[in-house]
Motif scaffolding. Structure first.
Motif, PDB file in Angstrom:
ATOM      1  N   PHE A   1      26.102  -0.984  50.280  1.00  0.00           N
ATOM      2  CA  PHE A   1      26.657  -0.691  51.597  1.00  0.00           C
ATOM      3  C   PHE A   1      25.588   0.040  52.407  1.00  0.00           C
ATOM      4  O   PHE A   1      24.921   0.932  51.891  1.00  0.00           O
ATOM      5  N   LYS A   2      25.459  -0.317  53.661  1.00  0.00           N
ATOM      6  CA  LYS A   2      24.558   0.420  54.552  1.00  0.00           C
ATOM      7  C   LYS A   2      25.216   0.547  55.918  1.00  0.00           C
ATOM      8  O   LYS A   2      25.666  -0.436  56.498  1.00  0.00           O
ATOM      9  N   SER A   3      25.247   1.788  56.416  1.00  0.00           N
ATOM     10  CA  SER A   3      25.899   2.097  57.685  1.00  0.00           C
ATOM     11  C   SER A   3      24.862   2.366  58.765  1.00  0.00           C
ATOM     12  O   SER A   3      23.850   3.031  58.519  1.00  0.00           O
ATOM     13  N   PHE A   4      25.125   1.846  59.969  1.00  0.00           N
ATOM     14  CA  PHE A   4      24.254   2.061  61.116  1.00  0.00           C
ATOM     15  C   PHE A   4      25.102   2.497  62.312  1.00  0.00           C
ATOM     16  O   PHE A   4      26.220   2.004  62.504  1.00  0.00           O
ATOM     17  N   ASP A   5      24.562   3.371  63.143  1.00  0.00           N
ATOM     18  CA  ASP A   5      25.196   3.630  64.429  1.00  0.00           C
ATOM     19  C   ASP A   5      25.093   2.365  65.270  1.00  0.00           C
ATOM     20  O   ASP A   5      24.025   1.734  65.343  1.00  0.00           O
ATOM     21  N   LEU A   6      26.193   2.008  65.918  1.00  0.00           N
ATOM     22  CA  LEU A   6      26.226   0.758  66.677  1.00  0.00           C
ATOM     23  C   LEU A   6      25.180   0.728  67.789  1.00  0.00           C
ATOM     24  O   LEU A   6      24.674  -0.336  68.151  1.00  0.00           O
ATOM     25  N   GLU A   7      24.823   1.882  68.322  1.00  0.00           N
ATOM     26  CA  GLU A   7      23.875   1.923  69.431  1.00  0.00           C
ATOM     27  C   GLU A   7      22.525   1.301  69.058  1.00  0.00           C
ATOM     28  O   GLU A   7      21.773   0.862  69.942  1.00  0.00           O
ATOM     29  N   HIS A   8      22.209   1.216  67.754  1.00  0.00           N
ATOM     30  CA  HIS A   8      20.951   0.620  67.332  1.00  0.00           C
ATOM     31  C   HIS A   8      20.933  -0.898  67.533  1.00  0.00           C
ATOM     32  O   HIS A   8      19.870  -1.518  67.393  1.00  0.00           O
ATOM     33  N   PHE A   9      22.084  -1.475  67.857  1.00  0.00           N
ATOM     34  CA  PHE A   9      22.177  -2.930  67.978  1.00  0.00           C
ATOM     35  C   PHE A   9      22.255  -3.408  69.428  1.00  0.00           C
ATOM     36  O   PHE A   9      22.504  -4.583  69.682  1.00  0.00           O
TER      37      PHE A   9
END
Length: 231
Positions: free
Chosen positions: A184-192
């Motif tokens: 599992f890897k989580s990212f802040d949506l703003e990076h997309f």
């Protein structure tokens, strides 16, 4: 403008804003599908029941049931070693298989305050959520080899509790046995919101998969995106 008129104006603005937001999220999922050369296979509402349809439903249902993309799993199916799509019925103990999903968590405020919850009652008390300013909007990527354990993200239902590792950790790998693993890897949506940053995140997830012998890779073929900043 009266107070009631102003509230209804905000309602109209909110629905139109949600339309734009959800359109961007669908474009983003289409981008992820193409970049990993996968096939989208359907989604699952994770915070509440799916929206009632075809004349079904009850007025006692939560308002969340009509707001499914608040927390939603976009599932991209299962694959063999050649990255050919296979159905769950085609999964064999004799051959490796791989699964892939992306979870859109539009607001983690409930989870930040209720990771130890044993009932679902607080989901309809939004005043008990962490404040909007203190909460985050995330994408959580999931890939697996020879296992697909939905208890990793189980909501508090039938005695289950939310899985804190899945929500709170930026990076997590969970072995289940010999040659069985989920990552599992989580990212802040703003990076997309910009393609260069989005592609960097996808490459990070590719490296995590490679580390655990999971065969998903970013495709380097050039293709035209729908529009600049479309996601």
């Amino acid at each position: 403008m009266s107070n009631n008129s102003n509230i209804l104006k905000q309602v109209r603005e909110s629905y139109r804003f949600l339309f734009e937001y959800q359109t961007r999220m669908l474009n983003l999922m289409s981008y992820i599908e193409k970049r990993f050369a996968l096939t989208y296979s359907g989604g699952h509402s994770k915070f509440s029941n799916p929206a009632p349809k075809n004349g079904k439903g009850s007025l006692d249902l939560w308002a969340w049931d009509w707001l499914n993309m608040y927390y939603y799993e976009f599932h991209f199916g299962f694959y063999n070693n050649q990255l050919t799509t296979i159905s769950p019925q085609q999964i064999s103990k004799d051959d490796d298989y791989y699964g892939f999903s992306v979870f859109l968590l539009s607001d983690d405020g409930y989870f930040q305050n209720h990771l130890d919850a044993t009932t679902n009652v607080d989901r309809i008390k939004i005043e008990s959520f962490k404040s909007v300013d203190e909460s985050k909007t995330r994408l959580i990527f999931v890939a697996s080899k020879n296992i697909w354990d939905i208890s990793c993200w189980q909501m508090p239902k039938s005695g289950h509790t939310p899985q804190s590792d899945f929500i709170t950790k930026d990076l997590h790998g969970k072995p289940f046995g010999e040659n069985q693993v989920m990552v599992f890897k989580s990212f802040d949506l703003e990076h997309f919101f910009e393609e260069q940053n989005a592609l960097h995140c996808l490459k990070e997830f590719e490296r995590l998969c490679d580390l655990h012998s999971i065969c998903f890779k970013v495709v380097d073929n050039q293709f035209e995106t729908k529009a600049k900043n479309s996601f």
